[in-house]
Scaffold this active site. Structure first.
Site, PDB file in Angstrom:
ATOM      1  N   GLY A  91      35.984  33.414  39.032  1.00 34.64           N
ATOM      2  CA  GLY A  91      35.929  34.615  39.851  1.00 34.64           C
ATOM      3  C   GLY A  91      34.608  35.322  39.653  1.00 34.64           C
ATOM      4  O   GLY A  91      34.038  35.299  38.557  1.00 34.64           O
ATOM      5  N   GLY A  93      33.771  38.495  41.662  1.00 33.16           N
ATOM      6  CA  GLY A  93      33.723  39.762  42.365  1.00 33.16           C
ATOM      7  C   GLY A  93      33.218  40.861  41.458  1.00 33.16           C
ATOM      8  O   GLY A  93      32.518  40.614  40.471  1.00 33.16           O
ATOM      9  N   TRP A  95      34.854  42.844  39.265  1.00 29.16           N
ATOM     10  CA  TRP A  95      35.308  42.737  37.891  1.00 29.16           C
ATOM     11  C   TRP A  95      34.967  41.387  37.263  1.00 29.16           C
ATOM     12  O   TRP A  95      34.717  41.290  36.072  1.00 29.16           O
ATOM     13  CB  TRP A  95      36.815  43.006  37.785  1.00 29.16           C
ATOM     14  CG  TRP A  95      37.081  44.251  37.016  1.00 29.16           C
ATOM     15  CD1 TRP A  95      37.556  45.432  37.494  1.00 29.16           C
ATOM     16  CD2 TRP A  95      36.831  44.462  35.620  1.00 29.16           C
ATOM     17  NE1 TRP A  95      37.603  46.372  36.486  1.00 29.16           N
ATOM     18  CE2 TRP A  95      37.168  45.802  35.319  1.00 29.16           C
ATOM     19  CE3 TRP A  95      36.333  43.658  34.592  1.00 29.16           C
ATOM     20  CZ2 TRP A  95      37.047  46.338  34.049  1.00 29.16           C
ATOM     21  CZ3 TRP A  95      36.209  44.212  33.318  1.00 29.16           C
ATOM     22  CH2 TRP A  95      36.571  45.535  33.058  1.00 29.16           C
ATOM     23  N   GLY A  96      34.939  40.328  38.064  1.00 28.90           N
ATOM     24  CA  GLY A  96      34.535  39.032  37.525  1.00 28.90           C
ATOM     25  C   GLY A  96      33.123  39.071  36.981  1.00 28.90           C
ATOM     26  O   GLY A  96      32.822  38.496  35.923  1.00 28.90           O
ATOM     27  N   ALA A 235      35.312  49.269  37.021  1.00 27.52           N
ATOM     28  CA  ALA A 235      34.360  48.194  36.745  1.00 27.52           C
ATOM     29  C   ALA A 235      32.914  48.680  36.721  1.00 27.52           C
ATOM     30  O   ALA A 235      32.144  48.319  35.813  1.00 27.52           O
ATOM     31  CB  ALA A 235      34.528  47.077  37.779  1.00 27.52           C
ATOM     32  N   LYS A 287      50.481  49.919  38.438  1.00 26.39           N
ATOM     33  CA  LYS A 287      49.729  51.179  38.528  1.00 26.39           C
ATOM     34  C   LYS A 287      48.959  51.289  39.839  1.00 26.39           C
ATOM     35  O   LYS A 287      48.653  52.393  40.291  1.00 26.39           O
ATOM     36  CB  LYS A 287      48.800  51.322  37.317  1.00 26.39           C
ATOM     37  CG  LYS A 287      47.811  50.171  37.127  1.00 26.39           C
ATOM     38  CD  LYS A 287      46.496  50.399  37.803  1.00 26.39           C
ATOM     39  CE  LYS A 287      45.566  49.218  37.615  1.00 26.39           C
ATOM     40  NZ  LYS A 287      44.222  49.456  38.159  1.00 26.39           N
ATOM     41  N   ARG A 378      39.685  52.163  43.374  1.00 30.93           N
ATOM     42  CA  ARG A 378      39.494  51.819  44.786  1.00 30.93           C
ATOM     43  C   ARG A 378      40.779  52.028  45.591  1.00 30.93           C
ATOM     44  O   ARG A 378      40.725  52.380  46.770  1.00 30.93           O
ATOM     45  CB  ARG A 378      39.013  50.369  44.915  1.00 30.93           C
ATOM     46  CG  ARG A 378      40.030  49.325  44.520  1.00 30.93           C
ATOM     47  CD  ARG A 378      39.504  47.910  44.646  1.00 30.93           C
ATOM     48  NE  ARG A 378      38.520  47.611  43.617  1.00 30.93           N
ATOM     49  CZ  ARG A 378      38.136  46.372  43.291  1.00 30.93           C
ATOM     50  NH1 ARG A 378      38.655  45.341  43.930  1.00 30.93           N
ATOM     51  NH2 ARG A 378      37.251  46.164  42.345  1.00 30.93           N
TER      52      ARG A 378
END
Length: 469
Positions: A91, A93, A95-96, A235, A287, A378
């Site tokens: 991954g 993105g 956070w990746g 992030a 959450k 987000r």
């Protein structure tokens, strides 16, 4: 004006943590964060059942138990002296890319890991005509999903997922949860049999036979052990090295958990191991639904009522009236939603998995993540835009406009949770979760979270909740 659902209950399952530190914790929050002397390092003090962060070469005080996989060799070291683990991040993105940055900074310092960190990138062509992987490898920066942040020269972007994972014995999964099933199927027979995995993915896979956690899906499809990492942070803030915390959830093998802690832990990203995979993972998943509700509240003029302020502050913050006097109505109502959401998270988790521990909800993955996501994530941001449009603009449209290619997790998670609740006859026990899905699909307007009504809720949560088991 009344909530459609009750604010509190005497049921043991939906209890207000009255026998725990929860009440004093909530009461002290305003005083804590309003202090000009507040330091994030206060959170380093041990609380509840935190385990110490290990240093390289150290192990925990408890004896490690081999995990239930086809290996037992501590993350693929094969018993070899001087063996070095290889890490691949699946991954790339927002956070990746942050995960790759954290890991890369540590593999350069830890003798037990190869320096190089592979990062699988779903190939895209940028407006410049260049391939995203080429730009990442040339500039050492993910210009689309984490612009302006250097990942580390030892991060290598690879568009071929099979090539990226073939030599790795430590796999870090961090993709949108709706894609993980297809990714795992493509990796069957392609990963090392002695590999260990960790999931940073927040979501669940709902099947006919019931919900399946992402860590379980990875374990079952690939035949490897899978831990989880969940966090209370944004992030982009971690990318610029603002202090935060995270929780590694593990099953039996404490030694493997400590290896993951070593791989992620930095002076600004404090990681704690905790033996409760399902509890930690469900906190990170649910959450996002609560954050949608919090975002809608930010723009909803229905929350300007003085009466709801009096009612909620009496319930939530009876010991800090000075702080309450300074709150505007949006924050007061948002606090109520966060509290209700945390209660439903806890109850839902414990109904699905009896092994889930109450103390998990006081870790970084629990109450701290709810606070962080509801205040700045987000999901909250897009939900606010949705509410401002009166529900006339779809979440798909807003996601495409606001997320720059990233995926919104809260809406799909709300749908998946609703499917579980509907199938098991639990809808009336979880009114916040149920209402959020109905708002997301346009069945109810954003204002449906509250209602001017003297009618009681359809089902009091104080009733015996064992009826749903």
């Amino acid at each position: 004006m009344r909530f459609l659902f009750p604010l509190y209950s005497s049921s043991s399952l939906f209890s207000d943590f009255s026998s725990s530190p929860y009440n004093s914790f909530i009461s002290s929050l305003p005083l804590l964060f309003s202090s000009s002397h507040f330091s994030p390092f206060l959170s380093m003090a041990p609380a509840f059942e935190q385990d110490p962060v290990p240093q390289e070469g150290e192990t925990g005080t408890e004896t490690a138990t081999p995990h239930n996989t086809n290996t037992g060799n501590n993350g693929g070291n094969d018993g070899q002296v001087g063996y070095k683990s290889r890490v691949t991040v699946v991954g790339s993105g927002n956070w990746g890319s942050v995960a790759a940055k954290l890991i890369a900074s540590n593999t350069l310092k830890l003798n037990s890991f190869h320096d190089e960190v592979r990062m699988w990138v779903f190939e895209e062509t940028l407006l410049s005509g260049e391939k995203l992987t080429d730009v990442i490898n040339r500039t050492n920066e993910n210009v689309k999903y984490l612009p302006g942040i250097k990942l580390g020269k030892n991060v290598i972007a690879d568009p071929d997922i099979h090539n990226a994972v073939k030599d790795a014995n430590m796999l870090v999964f961090v993709t949108p949860h709706q894609f993980i099933d297809g990714i795992c199927k493509s990796l069957i027979g392609k990963v090392r049999g002695d590999a260990e995995a960790i999931s940073l993915i927040k979501g669940m896979d709902v099947k006919m036979e019931g919900p399946c956690m992402i860590s379980t899906l990875i374990s079952e499809q690939l035949g490897i052990n899978c831990s989880v990492l969940m966090w209370a942070n944004i992030a982009n803030e971690i990318a610029v090295e603002k202090f935060s915390e995270a929780t590694v959830g593990y099953r039996d093998n404490r030694e493997i958990a400590e290896q993951w802690v070593q791989l992620f832990n930095t002076p600004y990203f404090m990681v704690t191991p905790f033996q409760d995979v399902e509890g930690v993972e469900l906190c990170g998943t649910l959450k996002n639904v609560v954050a949608l509700a919090a975002g809608m509240l930010c723009s909803n003029i229905l929350f300007s009522s003085f009466y709801i302020a009096c009612e909620l502050t009496a319930i939530l913050l009876p010991n800090v009236t000075g702080f309450v006097d300074g709150l505007d109505m949006g924050n007061t109502t948002k606090a109520a939603i966060m509290r209700i959401g945390l209660k439903e998270m806890r109850a839902f988790s414990k109904l699905l998995f009896s092994s889930v521990r109450d103390s998990t909800f006081f870790e970084s993955c629990g109450v701290a993540d709810v606070l962080t996501t509801c205040l700045g994530g987000r999901n909250r941001k897009v939900a606010e835009a949705f509410a401002k449009s009166g529900g006339k603009r779809s979440f798909d449209e807003l996601e495409a406009e606001m997320m720059q290619g990233q995926k919104l997790q809260g809406v799909s998670t709300a749908r998946e949770v609703y499917e579980v609740l509907s199938h098991r006859g639990w809808l009336e026990l979880f009114p916040l979760f149920a209402t959020m899905h109905e708002i997301c699909i346009g069945r109810l307007p954003p204002s449906a979270i509250v209602e001017y009504s003297e009618k009681k809720s359809r089902l009091s949560l104080s009733e015996d909740s064992t009826r749903c088991c």
